[in-house]
Each structure stands twice: as structure tokens, then as C-alpha cells.
Design an enzyme around this catalytic site. Sequence first.
Site, PDB file in Angstrom:
ATOM      1  N   ALA A 108       0.830  -1.199  -0.066  1.00 54.46           N
ATOM      2  CA  ALA A 108      -0.021   0.160  -0.034  1.00 54.46           C
ATOM      3  C   ALA A 108       0.959   1.313  -0.087  1.00 54.46           C
ATOM      4  CB  ALA A 108      -0.903  -0.017   1.214  1.00 54.46           C
ATOM      5  N   ASP A 109       0.487   2.232  -0.665  1.00 56.04           N
ATOM      6  CA  ASP A 109       1.181   3.496  -0.742  1.00 56.04           C
ATOM      7  C   ASP A 109       0.457   4.702   0.293  1.00 56.04           C
ATOM      8  OD1 ASP A 109       3.150   4.090  -3.113  1.00 56.04           O
ATOM      9  OD2 ASP A 109       1.924   2.295  -3.446  1.00 56.04           O
TER      10      ASP A 109
END
Length: 369
Positions: free
Chosen positions: A246-247
Site C-alpha cells: 500500500a502507498d
Amino acid sequence: MTTLEAIRYKDGRLSVLDQLQLPLKTDYIDVKTVDDAWNAIRDMKVRGAPAIAIVGCLSVAVELNAKVFQSKKTLEEHLNDRFNYLVTSRPTAVNIQQARTEFAKLASSLSADDAIDVDQMKFRILNQLEGTLAVDVAINRLIGEHGAKDIIENCRSTSEIRILTHCNTGSLATAGYGTALGVIRSLHSMKMLKHVFCTETRPYNQGARLTAYELVHEAIPATLVCDDMVAWLMKTETITAVIVGADRVVSNGDTANKIGTYQLAILAKHHAVPFYVAAPTTSIDLSKKDGSSIPIEERSHEEVTRIQGVQIAAPGIGCWNPAFDITPAELISGGIITEHGVFSAAELEKNMQEILNSTFALKLLEMKF
């Protein structure tokens, strides 16, 4: 076996692995200034939300090591200015923004403390900046342990665990070990992993170039598949779980990650395959209610129309190149794997607030920043 190093830092000197050259060449680039770091991040020579933050922090450390400050105020202003510039390199990943916030708080606190002079302030800040490498690896190992345990306990329909992953979330995207790939490494070290499938991850091919490179390097049994093969893969193979990185994860669990993640989550739901997101708490943004407020970076058309400078698309064709998409929380059926445990999207915000308010979390934040 040698450990893959995307980031090298020692005695105030920083170099990063040029990931655009992998897997064919292994070249390291010296990062002598924050401007060098900004360019390396923007050009995706360094990528992965944790690695972006760490390289940003260490580039600030490189500059601080080389400078003499006459006052705490000038040191604080320099620190804030450089972090404000770094966060403009790529807008979707939240880790570097979290680092900016924490270091601004640290600098403000030290600046206001009359018992600390400018040299002591610089030392304290450098100590925290330079500590980000070791802390990130420790966090990733915890993510790997929690994720592996959850999959073993809750996802196995057979004795053979097969994982599908997307983009690159390993040593090349972090300080080491990795997030989603860290879970895979943990399963492999426990001798519980049968096979890994990694997507090529167009248009930059991080899966084909980077994840495949890491899996081969560590002799983890794996198969590369094209992005458009995933539906048929889930139909014809027994996939135990999908794990992605995930960013940015926001309060309700909506998750920004590499483009293509959303469609994997839809396919996983259709085929009843548990879908996990692996992310450190530095990727969790509780300031945003849902994914609609996450900025989505759009990148050059040439990343789609060319591969390593070679034109592959018809000249003159229009392109759309969002670097990320948003996976709705309701599709993250397995849970969100953090260094503190595995949480459902529905319970994420409550648990994160409790963790951040705890004594343990405060100590961990001091270690990180």
C-alpha cells in the site's frame, strides 16, 4: 546468500540502487543532496512508499552532516524546507508526508527547549533520521510474522499455500525484507509456502523486473504472469490468498496501491480468495476519511508507449497513465497487516488510534523519527 540492498548509508554517505536498470544491471547512484533524492524518487529509480520516505530522510541527513548551523531556528527552517520539497516528488505515497510531520514536531520541540543547543539539536535529529533504516526492517519482519500466522490459521483449505502478489513490495521497496513480500518470505522460511505468482505490473513492470528478481535471488518457487491472466489463474489454480502492499491506507480502510490492485481485489472477491493489504503504520493516513480524497499521481505517456526507450505503441495514440488506484475497504477481505497485527478494515481506525495513543506506540514513533 547476499541480502538485496536498495539503500546504502554509512558515515553520512548515501547511495541507492537504480531500479530502472534491474534486472539486467546493478548500478548504485550517489545521493549527495535532497535534490538528488527528489530526482531519484520522481524518476522511479527509487520507488515503494517506505523506501521513498527512508531515502528522503537519509538525504536530509546527508545535507545536515555537511552543514554548520548558527542557530536552532536556521536548522529548523532548513529541515522543514527540505522535507516540504521532498513531499512534492510523488503525491500518493503518504510515508514521506508522515515523516515530514514527525520531524517538524521533533525540530519544533528541540528548538523550544532552552536546555538544548544547536549542536545537540542537530545530533538528535540526525540520530532519528539515520535510524529509519534499521527500524523499517524490524517493522517489516513483524508484518511478515503477523501476516504469515494469519494466513496459516485462517486461509488454508489445503496443506499447500499459494500466494498471488502485485507490483514490488520487497527489499527493493523498503529498507529490507519487505511488506507483502515480507509475508511471503516468512511463509517460505516456515516451509509453509508452495508457490508464488507475481504479476508483471504494467506499465513499469515492477513485478517482472523487481519482484521476480527478488524471488529468483532467494530461490522462492515462483511464476510470473501477465496482468491480464489473473482471472484465469484464479479460476484454474488454487490460490490461497492475494497479498499486496500500500502507498496509503485511509481511516475507513480504502487503500491506494499500484494501478491494477483494484481489479485484483474484484477478481479475488469473485473467486472467494482472501485479499490482504500489508502496510506499516507509516502508510496509514487517519487524516482522510475515505479513498475519494487520496491524490492519484498521473505519469508520463511514454511509460506506456515505450519500454526502455523502445516505442511499442502506435505513434500519436493518446494515453492515460494513473500510477495508482483505490481499492475499497469492503474488498480487503483478509485484512490489513501491520506491525501491530492484522485488522479488518472496519476496525482499522479504532485500533490505530489505540496504538498511537499507547506508550509502546510513542516509543516506536521515537525510534522511527
